[in-house]
Design a protein around this motif. Structure first.
Motif, mmCIF file in Angstrom:
data_model
loop_
_atom_site.group_PDB
_atom_site.id
_atom_site.type_symbol
_atom_site.label_atom_id
_atom_site.label_comp_id
_atom_site.label_asym_id
_atom_site.label_seq_id
_atom_site.Cartn_x
_atom_site.Cartn_y
_atom_site.Cartn_z
ATOM 1 N N GLN A 44 0.814 -1.222 0.000
ATOM 2 C CA GLN A 44 0.000 0.000 0.000
ATOM 3 C C GLN A 44 0.846 1.269 0.000
ATOM 4 O O GLN A 44 0.311 2.371 -0.193
ATOM 5 N N PHE A 45 2.153 1.135 0.209
ATOM 6 C CA PHE A 45 3.009 2.307 0.351
ATOM 7 C C PHE A 45 3.877 2.565 -0.874
ATOM 8 O O PHE A 45 4.858 3.305 -0.818
ATOM 9 N N SER A 46 3.511 1.946 -1.983
ATOM 10 C CA SER A 46 4.157 2.181 -3.269
ATOM 11 C C SER A 46 3.122 2.757 -4.226
ATOM 12 O O SER A 46 1.920 2.605 -4.023
ATOM 13 N N VAL A 64 2.002 7.383 5.239
ATOM 14 C CA VAL A 64 2.152 7.718 3.822
ATOM 15 C C VAL A 64 3.556 7.359 3.359
ATOM 16 O O VAL A 64 4.542 7.616 4.062
ATOM 17 N N GLY A 65 3.639 6.752 2.185
ATOM 18 C CA GLY A 65 4.922 6.358 1.614
ATOM 19 C C GLY A 65 5.274 7.166 0.380
ATOM 20 O O GLY A 65 4.658 8.182 0.076
ATOM 21 N N GLY A 66 6.265 6.691 -0.360
ATOM 22 C CA GLY A 66 6.715 7.367 -1.569
ATOM 23 C C GLY A 66 7.340 6.357 -2.514
ATOM 24 O O GLY A 66 7.550 5.194 -2.158
ATOM 25 N N PRO A 67 7.615 6.755 -3.771
ATOM 26 C CA PRO A 67 7.568 8.145 -4.246
ATOM 27 C C PRO A 67 6.152 8.588 -4.605
ATOM 28 O O PRO A 67 5.361 7.812 -5.121
ATOM 29 N N ASN A 68 5.871 9.853 -4.313
ATOM 30 C CA ASN A 68 4.569 10.428 -4.612
ATOM 31 C C ASN A 68 4.712 11.943 -4.619
ATOM 32 O O ASN A 68 5.116 12.534 -3.613
ATOM 33 N N THR A 69 4.420 12.578 -5.747
ATOM 34 C CA THR A 69 4.474 14.039 -5.839
ATOM 35 C C THR A 69 3.153 14.546 -6.398
ATOM 36 O O THR A 69 2.396 13.807 -7.011
ATOM 37 N N PRO A 123 9.250 12.412 -2.767
ATOM 38 C CA PRO A 123 9.943 11.853 -3.932
ATOM 39 C C PRO A 123 10.771 10.610 -3.638
ATOM 40 O O PRO A 123 11.155 9.894 -4.562
ATOM 41 N N MET A 124 11.048 10.331 -2.354
ATOM 42 C CA MET A 124 11.940 9.228 -1.999
ATOM 43 C C MET A 124 11.197 7.896 -1.951
ATOM 44 O O MET A 124 10.217 7.745 -1.215
ATOM 45 N N ALA A 125 11.646 6.932 -2.740
ATOM 46 C CA ALA A 125 11.095 5.578 -2.667
ATOM 47 C C ALA A 125 11.421 4.984 -1.294
ATOM 48 O O ALA A 125 12.528 5.139 -0.783
ATOM 49 N N GLY A 126 10.436 4.334 -0.693
ATOM 50 C CA GLY A 126 10.650 3.711 0.605
ATOM 51 C C GLY A 126 10.437 4.622 1.792
ATOM 52 O O GLY A 126 10.546 4.179 2.934
ATOM 53 N N SER A 127 10.145 5.893 1.554
ATOM 54 C CA SER A 127 9.876 6.791 2.676
ATOM 55 C C SER A 127 8.569 6.387 3.355
ATOM 56 O O SER A 127 7.680 5.786 2.741
#
Length: 319
Positions: A44-46, A64-69, A123-127
């Motif tokens: 759910q965080f990708s 909330v995860g990322g990447p997401n802008t 913007p960071m994957a895995g955040s």
């Protein structure tokens, strides 16, 4: 990363959460070990989802995860509390009428008061980070703003205000409406959006304190926490008055607590025991839970333990 099951060639079964099988007394809900809960909901965080609600009631406990802008700015009448647990994020805001970029790094806390436009960028994957907000009151509205220049935020290109009971359901139609407008002939005609016509009055007076590292705060207050004190994270001079957030040390006892609002508890270090009429729950390091509104409870904290206690009261920023 977990190793593959050599016999089957596939992924191994999900690891059993440390909270599985624990009897949770009535009056307490959303009992989870955050890291275990993340592992069980990792997909759910990708993109394209990037978030999941752990609890929705008077409080919304969301991760909330990322990447997401994104390019929109959100305007709401409630405050938001951020705790960035993994990776860094950026939060463009409009403070005192000007764009201000807030950088929230791993391990930092930030509280955004009501009615300040903001646009979370991850913007960071895995955040991975916590965001807490409250349920909207009956007459409250949310707004979505798009500026002609995202980097300057001087002139609104398009805006829409809407009732928001479920952000995951109520926001996508508004974004869709903007995209349809953007692709239409109407977008070629300049529109003058007057702030006095908005159902929400944007805060143009407040300058929000910068994010701070929770670890530094705990270190600076180590002696007080070791003596069992409860220390406010935000302080009396913080412009937000909705959130009450405390770091509480042990050994200590907090007896006879009751609130008309929900209480979120998160155990940073050691163990706390939460006693309600129907039983007692051990809150171990890394675990969190909700004590429901109107539930009387006692907390017993072990020596050397540290926990967070959070409540959010609607309307306090309107006083």
């Amino acid at each position: 990363m977990a190793e593959k099951d050599a016999a089957s060639g596939g992924d191994p079964p999900a690891k059993r959460a440390r909270t599985d099988g624990v009897a949770v007394p009535s009056g307490i809900s959303a009992f989870h070990h955050i890291e275990d809960w993340y592992e069980q909901n990792k997909d759910q965080f990708s993109p394209p989802v990037c978030n999941k609600l752990m609890h929705r009631g008077q409080l919304s406990i969301m991760f909330v995860g990322g990447p997401n802008t994104r390019k929109d700015f959100h305007l709401e009448e409630g405050s938001e509390f951020f705790f960035q647990m993994r990776g860094n994020i950026e939060l463009p805001t409009v403070q005192k009428g000007k764009r201000k970029l807030v950088k929230i790094n791993e391990g930092q806390i930030f509280c955004l008061p009501s009615c300040i436009p903001h646009s979370p960028q991850r913007p960071m994957a895995g955040s991975f980070g916590l965001v807490v907000e409250r349920r909207r009151e009956e007459k409250e509205m949310d707004g979505l703003l798009y500026f002609t220049d995202f980097e300057k935020c001087e002139k609104v290109q398009w805006e829409k205000f809407f009732k928001c009971n479920d952000l995951g359901k109520d926001l996508p139609p508004v974004i869709k409406a903007y995209r349809e407008w953007e692709a239409s002939e109407a977008s070629k005609q300049p529109v003058d959006f007057k702030e006095e016509d908005r159902p929400i009055c944007q805060d143009k007076e407040t300058e929000v304190p910068a994010p701070f590292y929770l670890k530094d705060f705990l270190l600076a207050n180590a002696q007080k926490l070791a003596s069992g004190e409860a220390i406010p994270l935000l302080g009396s001079d913080h412009p937000d008055k909705e959130f009450q957030v405390f770091a509480v040390g042990g050994s200590s006892q907090q007896a006879g607590q009751i609130s008309k609002f929900e209480t979120w508890l998160y155990q940073i270090k050691g163990t706390a025991h939460i006693a309600v009429q129907s039983g007692t729950l051990a809150l171990s390091e890394g675990c969190c839970c909700i004590v429901e509104a109107g539930t009387s409870f006692d907390v017993s904290r072990a020596e050397g333990s540290i926990g967070l206690v959070l409540r959010q009261e609607s309307g306090r920023n309107k006083e």
